[in-house]
Design a protein around this motif. Structure first.
Motif, PDB file in Angstrom:
ATOM      1  N   TYR A   1       3.619   1.697  -1.830  1.00  0.00           N
ATOM      2  CA  TYR A   1       4.343   1.873  -3.089  1.00  0.00           C
ATOM      3  C   TYR A   1       3.745   3.005  -3.922  1.00  0.00           C
ATOM      4  CZ  TYR A   1       6.059   1.103  -7.809  1.00  0.00           C
ATOM      5  OH  TYR A   1       6.607   1.292  -9.063  1.00  0.00           O
ATOM      6  N   GLU A   2       4.613   3.883  -4.406  1.00  0.00           N
ATOM      7  CA  GLU A   2       4.200   4.962  -5.295  1.00  0.00           C
ATOM      8  C   GLU A   2       4.921   4.787  -6.634  1.00  0.00           C
ATOM      9  OE1 GLU A   2       4.758   8.834  -3.663  1.00  0.00           O
ATOM     10  OE2 GLU A   2       3.820   8.344  -1.741  1.00  0.00           O
TER      11      GLU A   2
ATOM     12  N   THR B   1       0.815  -1.214   0.000  1.00  0.00           N
ATOM     13  CA  THR B   1       0.000   0.000   0.000  1.00  0.00           C
ATOM     14  C   THR B   1       0.852   1.269   0.000  1.00  0.00           C
ATOM     15  OG1 THR B   1      -0.140  -0.145   2.415  1.00  0.00           O
ATOM     16  CG2 THR B   1      -1.959  -1.099   1.136  1.00  0.00           C
TER      17      THR B   1
ATOM     18  N   ILE C   1      11.997   4.749  -4.229  1.00  0.00           N
ATOM     19  CA  ILE C   1      10.836   4.059  -3.662  1.00  0.00           C
ATOM     20  C   ILE C   1      10.846   4.135  -2.138  1.00  0.00           C
ATOM     21  CG2 ILE C   1       9.828   1.762  -3.272  1.00  0.00           C
ATOM     22  CD1 ILE C   1      10.596   1.097  -6.186  1.00  0.00           C
TER      23      ILE C   1
ATOM     24  N   ASN D   1      10.218   7.647  -0.781  1.00  0.00           N
ATOM     25  CA  ASN D   1       8.798   7.998  -0.843  1.00  0.00           C
ATOM     26  C   ASN D   1       8.047   7.425   0.354  1.00  0.00           C
ATOM     27  OD1 ASN D   1       8.871   9.530  -3.177  1.00  0.00           O
ATOM     28  ND2 ASN D   1       8.468   7.791  -4.525  1.00  0.00           N
TER      29      ASN D   1
ATOM     30  N   ASN E   1       6.223   9.708   3.848  1.00  0.00           N
ATOM     31  CA  ASN E   1       4.905   9.543   4.473  1.00  0.00           C
ATOM     32  C   ASN E   1       5.011   9.186   5.950  1.00  0.00           C
ATOM     33  OD1 ASN E   1       3.366  10.053   2.105  1.00  0.00           O
ATOM     34  ND2 ASN E   1       3.873   8.015   1.359  1.00  0.00           N
TER      35      ASN E   1
END
Length: 212
Positions: A37-38, A35, A51, A54, A58
Motif C-alpha cells: 500500500y502506498e 506492505t 491504489i 500503484n 511495482n
C-alpha cells in the motif's frame, strides 16, 4: 430500464477484464498486501484504481478472481447515476494526470489496455463534440456524404431527446434503442461535466451518497 442498462454496462466491464492486465478494482471487494500500500493524496477520488495501479507499477500481478462475489445496489434513475458519473469522471481525469507512467510503452499490454479501455473512453465526449462541429463545417462541401452523416447525427441526438422526454418508453423495440442511446449520451455528458469540474474546481474525496 435504467437499472437494466447499467447492469449490462457492468457485465461488459467484467467481460473485458483480463487477469494480468486488470485495470483497477472494485472499491467494495478487493485486497492487497499491506506492505504494497502506498498512501495517496487526501483529495484522491478514484482511490481504488490508483491504489491497485500503484501495486501494478511495482511489477506485481493484479488477479481477477471470478469466484469472488459481491452485491451492489445501483442508482435507481439515470439522473442519479449521471450525478455519480460526474464525480467519477472528474476522478478519471485526476487519475490520468497522476498515473502518467501507465502511458509508457514499457508496460506493454497494460499500457495498451489502459489506453484502449480507459483513456480513449474518457475522451469520447470530446470526440463527439469535435465530430459534430466538423460535420457542421463540412456540410458546405459538395460531397453529399457529409449531409447524410449530419442527418444521422441529428437523428441520433433526436433519440436522446426522446429518451429524456420518456417518449416510446413502453414501445418494445424502439423503446430499448432510445434507452440505450439516452444512456450513452447522458453518461458522456456527465463525463464531460466531470472533465470541466476537474479543470475548474479544487477536487475533494467526499461525495453525496446516491439513493440505493
Amino acid at each position: 430500464m435504467a437499472k437494466q442498462i447499467i447492469t449490462l454496462y457492468h457485465a461488459v466491464q467484467k467481460l473485458i477484464t483480463k487477469d494480468q492486465h486488470a485495470l483497477g478494482a472494485n472499491g467494495g471487494i478487493y485486497a492487497i498486501r499491506t506492505t504494497l500500500y502506498e498512501p495517496l493524496p487526501d483529495n484522491t477520488i478514484i482511490d481504488d484504481f490508483c491504489i491497485v495501479m500503484n501495486v501494478a507499477k511495482n511489477n506485481y500481478k493484479i488477479v481477477y478472481n471470478k469466484e469472488a462475489l459481491a452485491s451492489e445496489e445501483i442508482a435507481p434513475t439515470l439522473k442519479e447515476e449521471a450525478g455519480r458519473r460526474i464525480r467519477i469522471g472528474a476522478g478519471n481525469y485526476q487519475s490520468l494526470s497522476r498515473l502518467k507512467w501507465l502511458l509508457h510503452p514499457r508496460y506493454k499490454w497494460r499500457c495498451f489496455s489502459y489506453l484502449s479501455h480507459k483513456v480513449i473512453r474518457w475522451f469520447v465526449p470530446h470526440l463527439m463534440i469535435i465530430a459534430l462541429i466538423l460535420n457542421v463545417i463540412l456540410i458546405w462541401h459538395p460531397n453529399s456524404t457529409y449531409e447524410l452523416l449530419l442527418a444521422c447525427q441529428a437523428g441520433f441526438y433526436a433519440f436522446w431527446v426522446m429518451g429524456e422526454l420518456s417518449l416510446f418508453k413502453n414501445t418494445p423495440i424502439i423503446g430499448k434503442i432510445v434507452s440505450l442511446i439516452t444512456f450513452f449520451v447522458s453518461m458522456n455528458i456527465s463525463l464531460f461535466k466531470g472533465f470541466i469540474r476537474f479543470l475548474s474546481t479544487n477536487l475533494t474525496a467526499t461525495w453525496q451518497r446516491t439513493s440505493r
